[in-house]
Design an enzyme around this catalytic site. Sequence first.
Site, PDB file in Angstrom:
ATOM      1  N   LYS A 266      56.714  33.677   1.157  1.00  0.00           N
ATOM      2  CA  LYS A 266      57.259  32.041   1.942  1.00  0.00           C
ATOM      3  C   LYS A 266      57.308  32.177   2.900  1.00  0.00           C
ATOM      4  O   LYS A 266      56.651  33.047   3.802  1.00  0.00           O
ATOM      5  CB  LYS A 266      58.726  32.087   0.955  1.00  0.00           C
ATOM      6  CG  LYS A 266      58.760  32.412  -0.839  1.00  0.00           C
ATOM      7  CD  LYS A 266      60.308  32.606  -0.656  1.00  0.00           C
ATOM      8  CE  LYS A 266      60.654  32.188  -1.629  1.00  0.00           C
ATOM      9  NZ  LYS A 266      61.902  32.185  -2.442  1.00  0.00           N
TER      10      LYS A 266
ATOM     11  N   TYR B  28      58.213  25.607  -9.116  1.00  0.00           N
ATOM     12  CA  TYR B  28      59.325  25.644  -9.522  1.00  0.00           C
ATOM     13  C   TYR B  28      59.317  24.948 -10.535  1.00  0.00           C
ATOM     14  O   TYR B  28      59.671  23.913 -10.316  1.00  0.00           O
ATOM     15  CB  TYR B  28      59.875  25.587  -8.523  1.00  0.00           C
ATOM     16  CG  TYR B  28      60.444  26.867  -7.608  1.00  0.00           C
ATOM     17  CD1 TYR B  28      60.815  27.740  -8.233  1.00  0.00           C
ATOM     18  CD2 TYR B  28      59.976  27.481  -6.506  1.00  0.00           C
ATOM     19  CE1 TYR B  28      60.863  29.174  -7.305  1.00  0.00           C
ATOM     20  CE2 TYR B  28      59.872  27.993  -5.298  1.00  0.00           C
ATOM     21  CZ  TYR B  28      60.712  29.031  -6.621  1.00  0.00           C
ATOM     22  OH  TYR B  28      60.535  30.866  -5.135  1.00  0.00           O
TER      23      TYR B  28
ATOM     24  N   ARG C 180      58.633  42.524  -8.213  1.00  0.00           N
ATOM     25  CA  ARG C 180      59.489  42.617  -8.909  1.00  0.00           C
ATOM     26  C   ARG C 180      60.858  43.393  -7.472  1.00  0.00           C
ATOM     27  O   ARG C 180      61.493  42.811  -7.041  1.00  0.00           O
ATOM     28  CB  ARG C 180      59.667  42.204 -10.334  1.00  0.00           C
ATOM     29  CG  ARG C 180      61.157  41.486 -10.483  1.00  0.00           C
ATOM     30  CD  ARG C 180      60.866  40.276 -10.797  1.00  0.00           C
ATOM     31  NE  ARG C 180      62.552  39.562 -10.586  1.00  0.00           N
ATOM     32  CZ  ARG C 180      62.139  38.458 -10.264  1.00  0.00           C
ATOM     33  NH1 ARG C 180      61.613  37.194  -9.584  1.00  0.00           N
ATOM     34  NH2 ARG C 180      63.721  38.114 -10.619  1.00  0.00           N
TER      35      ARG C 180
ATOM     36  N   THR D  56      67.344  39.098  -5.434  1.00  0.00           N
ATOM     37  CA  THR D  56      67.311  37.541  -4.500  1.00  0.00           C
ATOM     38  C   THR D  56      68.439  37.072  -3.356  1.00  0.00           C
ATOM     39  O   THR D  56      68.072  37.125  -2.603  1.00  0.00           O
ATOM     40  CB  THR D  56      67.523  36.329  -5.783  1.00  0.00           C
ATOM     41  OG1 THR D  56      66.960  36.598  -6.690  1.00  0.00           O
ATOM     42  CG2 THR D  56      67.466  35.235  -5.252  1.00  0.00           C
TER      43      THR D  56
ATOM     44  N   ARG E 256      63.361  42.294   0.726  1.00  0.00           N
ATOM     45  CA  ARG E 256      64.350  41.557   1.001  1.00  0.00           C
ATOM     46  C   ARG E 256      65.512  42.432   1.932  1.00  0.00           C
ATOM     47  O   ARG E 256      66.142  42.204   2.682  1.00  0.00           O
ATOM     48  CB  ARG E 256      64.830  40.978  -0.275  1.00  0.00           C
ATOM     49  CG  ARG E 256      64.049  39.770  -1.210  1.00  0.00           C
ATOM     50  CD  ARG E 256      63.998  39.679  -2.446  1.00  0.00           C
ATOM     51  NE  ARG E 256      63.450  38.014  -2.246  1.00  0.00           N
ATOM     52  CZ  ARG E 256      63.021  37.507  -3.894  1.00  0.00           C
ATOM     53  NH1 ARG E 256      63.961  38.334  -4.715  1.00  0.00           N
ATOM     54  NH2 ARG E 256      62.891  37.074  -3.971  1.00  0.00           N
TER      55      ARG E 256
ATOM     56  N   ASN F 197      64.335  34.077   1.210  1.00  0.00           N
ATOM     57  CA  ASN F 197      64.644  35.753   1.324  1.00  0.00           C
ATOM     58  C   ASN F 197      63.383  36.637   1.278  1.00  0.00           C
ATOM     59  O   ASN F 197      62.448  37.509   0.171  1.00  0.00           O
ATOM     60  CB  ASN F 197      64.946  36.250  -0.144  1.00  0.00           C
ATOM     61  CG  ASN F 197      63.969  34.696  -1.301  1.00  0.00           C
ATOM     62  OD1 ASN F 197      63.072  34.458  -1.181  1.00  0.00           O
ATOM     63  ND2 ASN F 197      64.568  35.367  -2.181  1.00  0.00           N
TER      64      ASN F 197
ATOM     65  N   HIS G  32      58.517  35.530  -3.276  1.00  0.00           N
ATOM     66  CA  HIS G  32      58.732  35.635  -4.499  1.00  0.00           C
ATOM     67  C   HIS G  32      57.950  36.451  -5.274  1.00  0.00           C
ATOM     68  O   HIS G  32      56.554  36.341  -5.380  1.00  0.00           O
ATOM     69  CB  HIS G  32      58.165  34.121  -4.676  1.00  0.00           C
ATOM     70  CG  HIS G  32      58.092  33.824  -6.006  1.00  0.00           C
ATOM     71  ND1 HIS G  32      59.604  33.601  -7.114  1.00  0.00           N
ATOM     72  CD2 HIS G  32      56.890  33.603  -6.680  1.00  0.00           C
ATOM     73  CE1 HIS G  32      58.695  33.257  -8.679  1.00  0.00           C
ATOM     74  NE2 HIS G  32      57.350  33.789  -8.532  1.00  0.00           N
TER      75      HIS G  32
ATOM     76  N   GLU H 267      52.401  31.287 -13.945  1.00  0.00           N
ATOM     77  CA  GLU H 267      52.461  31.078 -11.980  1.00  0.00           C
ATOM     78  C   GLU H 267      51.028  31.599 -11.241  1.00  0.00           C
ATOM     79  O   GLU H 267      50.621  30.803 -10.636  1.00  0.00           O
ATOM     80  CB  GLU H 267      53.737  31.597 -11.910  1.00  0.00           C
ATOM     81  CG  GLU H 267      54.546  31.644 -11.571  1.00  0.00           C
ATOM     82  CD  GLU H 267      56.077  32.523 -11.060  1.00  0.00           C
ATOM     83  OE1 GLU H 267      57.038  31.794 -11.630  1.00  0.00           O
ATOM     84  OE2 GLU H 267      55.680  32.944 -10.491  1.00  0.00           O
TER      85      GLU H 267
HETATM   86  P1  ADP Z   1      64.047  35.188  -7.633  1.00  0.00           P
HETATM   87  O1  ADP Z   1      62.674  34.531  -6.461  1.00  0.00           O
HETATM   88  O2  ADP Z   1      63.959  36.578  -7.301  1.00  0.00           O
HETATM   89  O3  ADP Z   1      62.760  35.570  -9.016  1.00  0.00           O
HETATM   90  P2  ADP Z   1      65.301  33.013  -8.540  1.00  0.00           P
HETATM   91  O4  ADP Z   1      64.089  32.540  -9.208  1.00  0.00           O
HETATM   92  O5  ADP Z   1      66.764  32.747  -9.126  1.00  0.00           O
HETATM   93  O6  ADP Z   1      64.781  34.143  -7.424  1.00  0.00           O
HETATM   94  O7  ADP Z   1      65.588  31.446  -7.792  1.00  0.00           O
HETATM   95  C1  ADP Z   1      64.350  30.534  -6.105  1.00  0.00           C
HETATM   96  C2  ADP Z   1      64.926  30.750  -5.206  1.00  0.00           C
HETATM   97  O8  ADP Z   1      65.475  29.969  -5.153  1.00  0.00           O
HETATM   98  C3  ADP Z   1      65.667  32.248  -4.142  1.00  0.00           C
HETATM   99  O9  ADP Z   1      63.945  33.330  -4.121  1.00  0.00           O
HETATM  100  C4  ADP Z   1      66.189  31.520  -3.214  1.00  0.00           C
HETATM  101  O10 ADP Z   1      64.847  31.375  -2.453  1.00  0.00           O
HETATM  102  C5  ADP Z   1      66.117  30.291  -3.841  1.00  0.00           C
HETATM  103  N1  ADP Z   1      68.266  30.317  -4.237  1.00  0.00           N
HETATM  104  C6  ADP Z   1      68.464  30.657  -5.583  1.00  0.00           C
HETATM  105  N2  ADP Z   1      69.529  30.299  -5.592  1.00  0.00           N
HETATM  106  C7  ADP Z   1      69.665  30.103  -4.868  1.00  0.00           C
HETATM  107  C8  ADP Z   1      71.348  29.678  -4.158  1.00  0.00           C
HETATM  108  N3  ADP Z   1      72.491  29.627  -4.518  1.00  0.00           N
HETATM  109  N4  ADP Z   1      70.979  28.615  -3.009  1.00  0.00           N
HETATM  110  C9  ADP Z   1      70.086  28.768  -2.225  1.00  0.00           C
HETATM  111  N5  ADP Z   1      68.864  29.145  -2.372  1.00  0.00           N
HETATM  112  C10 ADP Z   1      68.872  29.866  -3.651  1.00  0.00           C
END
Ligand code: ADP
Length: 187
Positions: free
Chosen positions: A10, A50, A114, A120, A131, A151, A154, A165
């Site tokens: 990212k 997304y 993953r 996350t 992370r 973080n 992805h 994706e």
């Molecule tokens: P992952 O990336 O671990 O698959 P998610 O798909 O749940 O996680 O969320 C996508 C991304 O959105 C996360 O990697 C993070 O950057 C951001 N994110 C998720 N939840 C929150 C939140 N509550 N506040 C801020 N950013 C968030």
Amino acid sequence: MIERTLVLIKPDGVARGLIGECVKRFEQRGLKVVGMKMIRPDAKLVGDHYTDDLEWLTSVGRKTKVSYEKKGMKMDKPDVEIGRYVRKWLMDYLASGPVVALVLEGHHAVEIARKLCGDTEPRVALPGTIRGDLSVESYMIGDEKQRPVKNVVHASGSVKEAESEMKVWFSENELCSYERVDWAAIH
Ligand code: ADP
């Protein structure tokens, strides 16, 4: 079981000079890089990644709530509403700078990539994960600053998600097939 998965470094990972560090971890675990490019995504690309999908929005909201509750804090908003504002932040953030997109191939590629990324929320991500080693971010910091949790990476959450994706970021002719010389020793 050979799979392919999509990984994004990212904008925070790119800006912090962590491209090589991330790629190294995937490669040395035994995943083969079969696609790689740097791209400055526009709003459409980020929206295709997304998607405005109820299941995803709910899951993002639920994860956030659980994390708050574990720390003794309460969040009253419905899951979907939390998911919606996170999506909006994410779309702006991912389009704010260059991203490195990777397709990784290997046994259990989806699950392994993953796991290498970690939880996350970097605050609770285990040491040894990308992370957990490279960030201290939390949902609270994101909330306070009204931006997504930075973080670093992805990685697709399932084989099905990986398939859709990969199509968002790569065309089939951008993916390469080659032999890694250490392959026989790894498997
Ligand atoms: P992952 O990336 O671990 O698959 P998610 O798909 O749940 O996680 O969320 C996508 C991304 O959105 C996360 O990697 C993070 O950057 C951001 N994110 C998720 N939840 C929150 C939140 N509550 N506040 C801020 N950013 C968030």
